[in-house]
Design a protein around this motif. Structure first.
Motif, PDB file in Angstrom:
ATOM      1  N   MET A   1       0.850  -1.189   0.000  1.00  0.00           N
ATOM      2  CA  MET A   1       0.000   0.000   0.000  1.00  0.00           C
ATOM      3  C   MET A   1       0.889   1.244   0.000  1.00  0.00           C
ATOM      4  N   PRO A   2       0.670   2.190  -0.902  1.00  0.00           N
ATOM      5  CA  PRO A   2       1.505   3.386  -0.951  1.00  0.00           C
ATOM      6  C   PRO A   2       1.306   4.233   0.294  1.00  0.00           C
ATOM      7  N   LEU A   3       2.379   4.884   0.722  1.00  0.00           N
ATOM      8  CA  LEU A   3       2.325   5.740   1.896  1.00  0.00           C
ATOM      9  C   LEU A   3       1.990   7.165   1.473  1.00  0.00           C
ATOM     10  N   TRP A   4       1.165   7.828   2.261  1.00  0.00           N
ATOM     11  CA  TRP A   4       0.806   9.191   1.953  1.00  0.00           C
ATOM     12  C   TRP A   4       1.701  10.135   2.751  1.00  0.00           C
ATOM     13  N   PRO A   5       1.944  11.332   2.228  1.00  0.00           N
ATOM     14  CA  PRO A   5       2.822  12.259   2.949  1.00  0.00           C
ATOM     15  C   PRO A   5       2.112  12.883   4.146  1.00  0.00           C
ATOM     16  N   VAL A   6       2.752  12.800   5.293  1.00  0.00           N
ATOM     17  CA  VAL A   6       2.237  13.488   6.480  1.00  0.00           C
ATOM     18  C   VAL A   6       2.625  14.954   6.399  1.00  0.00           C
ATOM     19  N   TYR A   7       3.889  15.211   6.073  1.00  0.00           N
ATOM     20  CA  TYR A   7       4.358  16.574   5.838  1.00  0.00           C
ATOM     21  C   TYR A   7       4.292  16.832   4.338  1.00  0.00           C
ATOM     22  N   THR A   8       3.593  17.894   3.963  1.00  0.00           N
ATOM     23  CA  THR A   8       3.383  18.178   2.538  1.00  0.00           C
ATOM     24  C   THR A   8       4.264  19.292   2.003  1.00  0.00           C
ATOM     25  N   GLY A   9       4.765  20.163   2.900  1.00  0.00           N
ATOM     26  CA  GLY A   9       5.576  21.284   2.453  1.00  0.00           C
ATOM     27  C   GLY A   9       4.766  22.436   1.922  1.00  0.00           C
ATOM     28  N   THR A  10       3.459  22.439   2.142  1.00  0.00           N
ATOM     29  CA  THR A  10       2.594  23.513   1.632  1.00  0.00           C
ATOM     30  C   THR A  10       2.481  24.685   2.596  1.00  0.00           C
ATOM     31  N   ASN A  11       3.009  24.534   3.816  1.00  0.00           N
ATOM     32  CA  ASN A  11       2.948  25.570   4.847  1.00  0.00           C
ATOM     33  C   ASN A  11       1.541  25.822   5.358  1.00  0.00           C
ATOM     34  N   GLU A  12       0.611  24.909   5.079  1.00  0.00           N
ATOM     35  CA  GLU A  12      -0.749  25.021   5.596  1.00  0.00           C
ATOM     36  C   GLU A  12      -0.885  24.111   6.815  1.00  0.00           C
ATOM     37  N   PRO A  13      -1.079  24.663   8.013  1.00  0.00           N
ATOM     38  CA  PRO A  13      -1.175  23.825   9.222  1.00  0.00           C
ATOM     39  C   PRO A  13      -2.316  22.821   9.133  1.00  0.00           C
ATOM     40  N   HIS A  14      -2.062  21.603   9.619  1.00  0.00           N
ATOM     41  CA  HIS A  14      -3.079  20.550   9.613  1.00  0.00           C
ATOM     42  C   HIS A  14      -2.723  19.526  10.691  1.00  0.00           C
ATOM     43  N   ASP A  15      -3.625  18.585  10.924  1.00  0.00           N
ATOM     44  CA  ASP A  15      -3.437  17.563  11.959  1.00  0.00           C
ATOM     45  C   ASP A  15      -3.060  16.216  11.360  1.00  0.00           C
ATOM     46  N   GLY A  16      -2.322  16.237  10.267  1.00  0.00           N
ATOM     47  CA  GLY A  16      -1.921  14.989   9.638  1.00  0.00           C
ATOM     48  C   GLY A  16      -1.053  14.113  10.509  1.00  0.00           C
ATOM     49  N   GLN A  62      10.817  18.856  -3.260  1.00  0.00           N
ATOM     50  CA  GLN A  62      10.181  17.539  -3.195  1.00  0.00           C
ATOM     51  C   GLN A  62      11.069  16.535  -2.466  1.00  0.00           C
ATOM     52  N   GLU A  63      12.372  16.637  -2.672  1.00  0.00           N
ATOM     53  CA  GLU A  63      13.289  15.738  -1.970  1.00  0.00           C
ATOM     54  C   GLU A  63      13.234  15.970  -0.463  1.00  0.00           C
ATOM     55  N   THR A  64      13.162  17.243  -0.060  1.00  0.00           N
ATOM     56  CA  THR A  64      13.062  17.560   1.360  1.00  0.00           C
ATOM     57  C   THR A  64      11.801  16.973   1.959  1.00  0.00           C
ATOM     58  N   VAL A  65      10.681  17.098   1.261  1.00  0.00           N
ATOM     59  CA  VAL A  65       9.414  16.555   1.742  1.00  0.00           C
ATOM     60  C   VAL A  65       9.532  15.046   1.940  1.00  0.00           C
ATOM     61  N   GLN A  66      10.151  14.367   0.988  1.00  0.00           N
ATOM     62  CA  GLN A  66      10.302  12.922   1.096  1.00  0.00           C
ATOM     63  C   GLN A  66      11.178  12.530   2.277  1.00  0.00           C
ATOM     64  N   LEU A  67      12.267  13.268   2.493  1.00  0.00           N
ATOM     65  CA  LEU A  67      13.174  12.939   3.592  1.00  0.00           C
ATOM     66  C   LEU A  67      12.531  13.215   4.950  1.00  0.00           C
ATOM     67  N   VAL A  68      11.778  14.305   5.068  1.00  0.00           N
ATOM     68  CA  VAL A  68      11.076  14.598   6.320  1.00  0.00           C
ATOM     69  C   VAL A  68      10.080  13.491   6.628  1.00  0.00           C
ATOM     70  N   ASN A  69       9.333  13.062   5.625  1.00  0.00           N
ATOM     71  CA  ASN A  69       8.360  11.993   5.846  1.00  0.00           C
ATOM     72  C   ASN A  69       9.043  10.673   6.190  1.00  0.00           C
ATOM     73  N   ALA A  70      10.194  10.414   5.577  1.00  0.00           N
ATOM     74  CA  ALA A  70      10.935   9.195   5.918  1.00  0.00           C
ATOM     75  C   ALA A  70      11.339   9.215   7.387  1.00  0.00           C
ATOM     76  N   ALA A  71      11.816  10.383   7.868  1.00  0.00           N
ATOM     77  CA  ALA A  71      12.195  10.499   9.277  1.00  0.00           C
ATOM     78  C   ALA A  71      10.990  10.308  10.189  1.00  0.00           C
ATOM     79  N   LEU A  72       9.839  10.850   9.788  1.00  0.00           N
ATOM     80  CA  LEU A  72       8.628  10.716  10.605  1.00  0.00           C
ATOM     81  C   LEU A  72       8.144   9.267  10.624  1.00  0.00           C
ATOM     82  N   TYR A  73       8.134   8.614   9.477  1.00  0.00           N
ATOM     83  CA  TYR A  73       7.653   7.238   9.395  1.00  0.00           C
ATOM     84  C   TYR A  73       8.565   6.282  10.152  1.00  0.00           C
ATOM     85  N   LEU A  74       9.873   6.483  10.021  1.00  0.00           N
ATOM     86  CA  LEU A  74      10.838   5.564  10.627  1.00  0.00           C
ATOM     87  C   LEU A  74      11.176   5.907  12.067  1.00  0.00           C
TER      88      LEU A  74
END
Length: 260
Positions: A1-16, A62-74
């Motif tokens: 199952m593909p993982l969805w991004p928790v951090y999107t980099g859009t600067n819009e606060p959310h409860d993801g 986009q690379e930063t977003v992916q690395l932040v999410n990797a740190a959060l997931y792991l």
């Protein structure tokens, strides 16, 4: 199952962050008693207008977003290397703002910084002074204060120590310019970052003198006290830890393996 991004980099606060999948079995933590996270609606970068501006205007690749999410997931620290002024620390404030992680806990590293500094500070001299004041008050027939000689009254958790408290959602910890540290600090961090826990020896020794072995100590960046049971702290939600480096030195392989 593909993982969805928790951090999107859009600067819009959310409860993801509340939808973050369960951690890998080897990165699951069960610390307690569970503490409520700081106000999630508070601006995590509101320490100064400058940091607020940097958090709001930070442009993540986009690379930063992916690395932040990797740190959060792991549940691993994120090591960011680059020249000064390229927005390394701003990334920490931007992530904390978007994910509503509360105020950023910041640990500015110098050549004299030690692991102990990041975990907690204990002032035995102020405790001795309080004991003398208490003794003088009693000899003068005055009522003593509420146990001013207790160790917990002269101890404050540091940024790292506070981030590892058993909050019900991650805290954001910025360890800034770790390449300026003493050669031993990265290795000293290994066990704490791997195990997500630490001990306060002064409280361990005195826990039998405290009701239920629970001491109320000050957390970093606040005047509020938090419970620490039997002098041991273990996280529940592993914090989002971002370490910045100007690339002035190389780090031990064991340290790099534990970072994203």
């Amino acid at each position: 199952m593909p993982l969805w991004p928790v951090y999107t980099g859009t600067n819009e606060p959310h409860d993801g962050i509340t939808e973050l999948p369960a951690p890998p079995p080897w990165r699951a933590f069960d610390g307690g008693p569970v503490l409520p996270a700081p106000d999630a609606t508070a601006d995590a970068s509101a320490v100064s207008p400058d940091r607020t501006h940097r958090a709001e205007t930070y442009q993540a690749t986009q690379e930063t977003v992916q690395l932040v999410n990797a740190a959060l997931y792991l549940r691993r620290p994120l090591l960011v290397t680059g020249p000064p002024g390229t927005g390394k620390s701003s990334l920490g404030y931007a992530v904390a703002r978007e994910l509503r992680l509360g105020p950023v806990l910041r640990w500015n590293i110098t050549s004299r910084s030690t692991l102990h500094d990041g975990l907690y500070q204990y002032d035995p001299l102020s405790r001795l002074y309080a004991a003398r004041q208490e003794a003088a008050a009693r000899q003068g027939g005055e009522g003593g204060t509420d146990d001013p000689t207790g160790i917990e009254h002269h101890l404050r958790l540091g940024p790292l120590g506070t981030a590892l408290l058993p909050y019900d959602r991650p805290r954001a910890l910025l360890i800034d310019e770790i390449d300026k540290s003493d050669l031993d600090l990265p290795n000293d961090l290994l066990n704490v970052l791997e195990e997500g826990q630490y001990e306060i020896p002064e409280l361990v020794r005195s826990s039998r003198l405290v009701p239920d072995g629970v001491a109320q100590v000050l957390a970093d960046g606040t005047d509020e006290r938090v419970p620490v049971a039997h002098g041991r702290v273990r996280c529940r939600a592993f914090p989002f830890v971002i370490l910045t480096s100007n690339g002035e030195r190389e780090f031990p392989p064991a340290f790099l393996r534990r970072c994203v």
